[in-house]
Design a protein around this motif. Structure first.
Motif, mmCIF file in Angstrom:
data_model
loop_
_atom_site.group_PDB
_atom_site.id
_atom_site.type_symbol
_atom_site.label_atom_id
_atom_site.label_comp_id
_atom_site.label_asym_id
_atom_site.label_seq_id
_atom_site.Cartn_x
_atom_site.Cartn_y
_atom_site.Cartn_z
ATOM 1 N N LEU A 181 24.343 -7.712 8.083
ATOM 2 C CA LEU A 181 23.662 -8.993 8.151
ATOM 3 C C LEU A 181 24.629 -10.112 7.822
ATOM 4 O O LEU A 181 25.669 -9.901 7.200
ATOM 5 C CB LEU A 181 22.483 -9.016 7.189
ATOM 6 N N SER A 182 24.249 -11.311 8.206
ATOM 7 C CA SER A 182 25.135 -12.459 7.968
ATOM 8 C C SER A 182 25.002 -12.978 6.547
ATOM 9 O O SER A 182 25.922 -13.617 6.023
ATOM 10 C CB SER A 182 24.822 -13.584 8.982
ATOM 11 N N ARG A 183 23.864 -12.701 5.896
ATOM 12 C CA ARG A 183 23.651 -13.225 4.549
ATOM 13 C C ARG A 183 23.258 -12.093 3.582
ATOM 14 O O ARG A 183 22.448 -11.228 3.925
ATOM 15 C CB ARG A 183 22.557 -14.294 4.557
ATOM 16 N N THR A 184 23.812 -12.148 2.367
ATOM 17 C CA THR A 184 23.544 -11.129 1.342
ATOM 18 C C THR A 184 22.100 -11.205 0.870
ATOM 19 O O THR A 184 21.461 -10.184 0.613
ATOM 20 C CB THR A 184 24.489 -11.310 0.153
ATOM 21 N N LYS A 185 21.547 -12.446 0.789
ATOM 22 C CA LYS A 185 20.190 -12.587 0.285
ATOM 23 C C LYS A 185 19.168 -11.954 1.227
ATOM 24 O O LYS A 185 18.123 -11.468 0.778
ATOM 25 C CB LYS A 185 19.862 -14.051 0.027
ATOM 26 N N ASP A 186 19.474 -11.909 2.546
ATOM 27 C CA ASP A 186 18.573 -11.238 3.472
ATOM 28 C C ASP A 186 18.554 -9.725 3.204
ATOM 29 O O ASP A 186 17.490 -9.085 3.250
ATOM 30 C CB ASP A 186 19.005 -11.517 4.915
ATOM 31 N N LYS A 187 19.736 -9.163 2.945
ATOM 32 C CA LYS A 187 19.795 -7.723 2.633
ATOM 33 C C LYS A 187 19.001 -7.407 1.371
ATOM 34 O O LYS A 187 18.194 -6.462 1.338
ATOM 35 C CB LYS A 187 21.243 -7.297 2.448
ATOM 36 N N GLU A 188 19.195 -8.203 0.316
ATOM 37 C CA GLU A 188 18.511 -7.956 -0.951
ATOM 38 C C GLU A 188 16.999 -8.119 -0.787
ATOM 39 O O GLU A 188 16.214 -7.372 -1.378
ATOM 40 C CB GLU A 188 19.047 -8.909 -2.015
ATOM 41 N N ARG A 189 16.574 -9.060 0.045
ATOM 42 C CA ARG A 189 15.158 -9.288 0.268
ATOM 43 C C ARG A 189 14.526 -8.090 0.978
ATOM 44 O O ARG A 189 13.431 -7.628 0.614
ATOM 45 C CB ARG A 189 14.979 -10.556 1.108
#
Length: 412
Positions: free
Chosen positions: A307-315
């Motif tokens: 994914l392009s963003r870490t916060k999307d993975k954590e979510r």
């Protein structure tokens, strides 16, 4: 020879006889009574001459020469004979005592109480001529015995001299061997010195080797520490590179025959997390890992979504933990964070314990890099490795009973 001198001393003390009071013993004490072939009381040395050393034949011939009676009791009455025998037995015992004592000849002798004393002489008179003949015979015997003794003494001395000569020769021969032994001892000492010097040299070399080994060991420990640190840094670096990745497990291999891995991820999100799909999620890359398919592998390869963003993975991962059961076309699958192979191996050690704790609703989690977190009796516990967990389990009987089967399996 000793008995001859004793008889001679007795004869020489008074050759003219006794007075009338003493005359009664003349028929009792005869020279033959003292000329026995054995000592009075048993000789102290059977090999030496004693008081009875003259043969009985010599004594008997001498008695016949002086006209002495062989039966001193012939002219006495029975009572007198009994008394005289008793007196004679007492005198014989006294002579035996004197013989064994080794003391000088007595000059006066009293055989019994109330009896007259006997002077140092025989109990009969000997003519002067006979006395001289007797003395001469005694002296002749003394001379002959002395010559024989001297000859035996000379032979003994000669034997001893020969024996000593042989011993001296043997000692001389042994003394000749002493220099050779000294030379051998010197050679041995020199050899020992050489060996001692070599040993000291070797000990010095061993000491240097031990020092060098210690230095190498210390250096190896430093290298090992550095390597572990580098491995940890490398793992952290790879984990950082993969921090935006999601790993999908359980998707069949043939699903990608008509669609891409990215399309499969979109379908999973739409089926399980419709509220997250409303927000735009950007996928940079999607692929199977490993890149090549292994025919011997029984399980499908994992799909890696970057994914392009870490916060999307954590979510997404947080939502997956909350939902617990993630499916794709009705088939259960798993979503996890993507890490380096070292981190994945470390996290994989908790698999069996994780399953047991999840079944007992202990809310287990594996936090970075490979720590186990779960809830126990209302408290959250975190363990970096299994050894720490084992130590804690011994203090909690309930948890020990819960994980007993897992630990027994590992021990086997």
């Amino acid at each position: 020879m000793a008995s001859n001198l004793k008889e001679l001393m007795i004869l020489g003390s008074n050759r003219r006889g006794w007075n009338a009071a003493n005359h009664r013993y003349s028929s009792v004490i005869q020279p033959s009574s003292f000329s026995k072939s054995t000592p009075w009381g048993g000789s102290r040395d059977q090999g030496k001459s004693s008081l009875g050393s003259f043969e009985s034949g010599t004594s008997a011939s001498r008695d016949r020469e002086f006209g002495l009676s062989q039966n001193p009791f012939a002219s006495l009455s029975p009572d007198e004979q009994k008394e005289e025998k008793k007196l004679l037995e007492g005198i014989v015992k006294d002579m035996e005592v004197w013989e064994s004592s080794g003391q000088w000849m007595f000059s006066v002798y009293s055989p019994m109480k109330k009896e007259p004393n006997i002077s140092g002489s025989y109990c009969y008179e000997i003519p002067d001529k006979d006395f001289r003949n007797l003395v001469l015979s005694f002296l002749k015997e003394i001379n002959e015995n002395t010559g024989r003794v001297l000859e035996e003494f000379r032979e003994t001395i000669q034997e001893q001299n020969e024996k000593f000569s042989k011993e001296i020769e043997a000692l001389n021969e042994k003394q000749l061997e002493i220099p050779k032994l000294n030379n051998k001892i010197t050679e041995l000492n020199n050899s020992m010195e050489e060996h001692r010097s070599r040993i000291e040299t070797l000990e010095g070399g061993v000491s240097k080797i031990e020092d060098k080994t210690s230095e190498i060991t210390q250096f190896e420990k430093q290298i090992e520490t550095r390597m572990k640190k580098h491995e940890q840094n490398l793992r952290v670096m790879w984990d950082t590179i993969k921090k935006n990745n999601i790993r999908i497990m359980g998707i069949p291999e043939d699903e990608e025959s008509n669609k891409s891995s990215e399309k499969i991820f979109e379908e999973i999100m739409a089926e399980n997390f419709p509220n997250i799909v409303e927000d735009k999620i950007f996928v940079e890359e999607a692929q199977r890992t490993p890149y090549r398919l292994n025919p011997k592998r029984s399980t499908p390869r994992h799909i890696i979504i970057k994914l392009s963003r870490t916060k999307d993975k954590e979510r997404i991962l947080r939502a997956a933990r909350e939902k617990q059961n993630i499916i794709y076309k009705g088939v259960p699958i798993r979503l996890t964070a993507d890490f380096s192979s070292e981190t994945m191996q470390a996290r994989r050690q908790w698999d069996d314990i994780y399953k047991v704790l999840k079944e007992k609703n202990c809310q287990p989690r594996i936090i970075y890099p490979a720590k186990l977190l779960f809830r126990n009796e209302g408290e959250i516990k975190i363990f970096p490795d299994k050894q720490k967990l084992r130590e804690f389990v011994t203090t909690s009987p309930a948890l020990q009973e819960l994980l007993k089967g897992v630990f027994q399996k590992e021990n086997q």
